[in-house]
Scaffold this motif. Sequence first.
Motif, short mmCIF file in Angstrom:
data_model
loop_
_atom_site.label_atom_id
_atom_site.label_comp_id
_atom_site.label_asym_id
_atom_site.label_seq_id
_atom_site.Cartn_x
_atom_site.Cartn_y
_atom_site.Cartn_z
N ARG A 71 0.83 -1.21 0.00
CA ARG A 71 0.00 0.00 0.00
C ARG A 71 0.86 1.25 0.00
O ARG A 71 0.58 2.22 -0.72
N ARG A 106 0.99 4.09 -3.00
CA ARG A 106 0.69 5.49 -2.72
C ARG A 106 1.81 6.42 -3.16
O ARG A 106 1.58 7.60 -3.42
N GLU A 160 -9.79 -3.84 -1.38
CA GLU A 160 -10.15 -2.58 -0.73
C GLU A 160 -10.44 -1.48 -1.72
O GLU A 160 -11.14 -0.52 -1.40
N ASN A 161 -9.94 -1.63 -2.94
CA ASN A 161 -10.26 -0.68 -4.00
C ASN A 161 -9.83 -1.30 -5.33
O ASN A 161 -8.65 -1.35 -5.64
N GLU A 162 -10.81 -1.77 -6.12
CA GLU A 162 -10.48 -2.46 -7.36
C GLU A 162 -9.80 -1.55 -8.37
O GLU A 162 -9.17 -2.03 -9.32
N LEU A 163 -9.88 -0.23 -8.18
CA LEU A 163 -9.16 0.68 -9.07
C LEU A 163 -7.65 0.52 -8.94
O LEU A 163 -6.90 0.89 -9.85
N ASN A 164 -7.21 -0.05 -7.82
CA ASN A 164 -5.77 -0.30 -7.64
C ASN A 164 -5.23 -1.26 -8.69
O ASN A 164 -4.03 -1.31 -8.95
N THR A 197 -11.48 -7.84 -13.33
CA THR A 197 -10.37 -7.20 -12.61
C THR A 197 -9.16 -8.12 -12.61
O THR A 197 -8.03 -7.68 -12.83
#
Length: 383
Positions: free
Chosen positions: A34, A38, A63-67, A105
């Motif tokens: 993470r 970031r 926690e965030n599929e955009l990752n 994804t």
Amino acid sequence: MTGHAPEVSGKNLNAYLISGISSDHECNNINEAREKLRRGMWIMIREGASFPNLKILLPLIFENELNAARCMVVSDDITARYLLETGHMDAKMRIMLEAGLNAFTALRMVTLSPAEYFRLWDRGGIAPGKLADFSLLDSDEIDTSFKIKHVWKNGVKVLKNPNWFKEQNHEIPVYTSEIITNIPNEEQIKIKSSGDFINVIGVTEGTILTKTLKFKTTLDENNNVTANPDQDLAKIVVLERHRNTGRFGVGFVSGLGIRRGAVGSSVAHDAHNFVVAGADDKSIITALNKLAEMSGGLIVTDGDKIVNSFMLPIGGLMSLLSPEKIADNLVKLETSAENTGIQIKHPFMVLSFLCLSVIPELRITDKGYINIMRGGVQNIFTK
């Protein structure tokens, strides 16, 4: 540029990124991944034969599929046996699907994301103007039971044609290393005691990271430090094999489980020198001599006996045999390795990483112990 940055964080990570590194495939936990994400890094989620990280790092995507736009799934060292028994990228897809990740994804992380990172603008999807590199599954629904039915490469169906590669008239470079003649003998790899304690490479199954352990010395009648199978302590030797310099490093390793004999390989990241770990000096020297005779390969010895060996004629790294034959040989070698006491999975793969000096903590090269976190070369003896 891709990098190796396990456990690098904070200001050290900032300095690392300033050098131009843009990705990392060595994250060992979700917090590490993470932080790197970031700070703008691409995260390569590794699922290798010896070091599986996919399940550990998947929460980063949940926690965030955009990752997923900045994450990709990679292999990083898998054997022919693993390929045949477990699979390649299809196996990684199944792991993600079994965990409940959205199928599209998951697909992105094995197709579009790596294509975008490596700036392969002509692939990563099925669309006009893209290379026709794609697979056809056996079902309209992508679930954990899917199988690959057909594969196209450059618009040519290749899955049903195992001779496709040969038909492309590619020349396979059969490079064999220089014959190594400058090999140490048993006396030369002995270590005279100069302290009560030694630094030892600590191996933990399932992680590429090693520890720096402290062991009380075990001595023979001539005051030489020896392996101690009862304490899971083996001697390890790395011999330079590219220029016949005769340079070698000696150390000790714990966690392999060797109780007798030795195991060796010419696959030893990243310099790929000869590396042998064993319970006694004779077994180690026998292994080094046989590796030199083969110009590289994998080997198991017991004293002056060659228990099992497999030649790797292409640079001491690869074989021209079929995947099935390579896997069959590897199964036999790993069975022989188990007879030395080794219980860890993929022992030759684990052995190869003990020479990877860019990874913490303690490693060994032909120059001896290396600890990148402590500035380089380290002494065998410690207080």
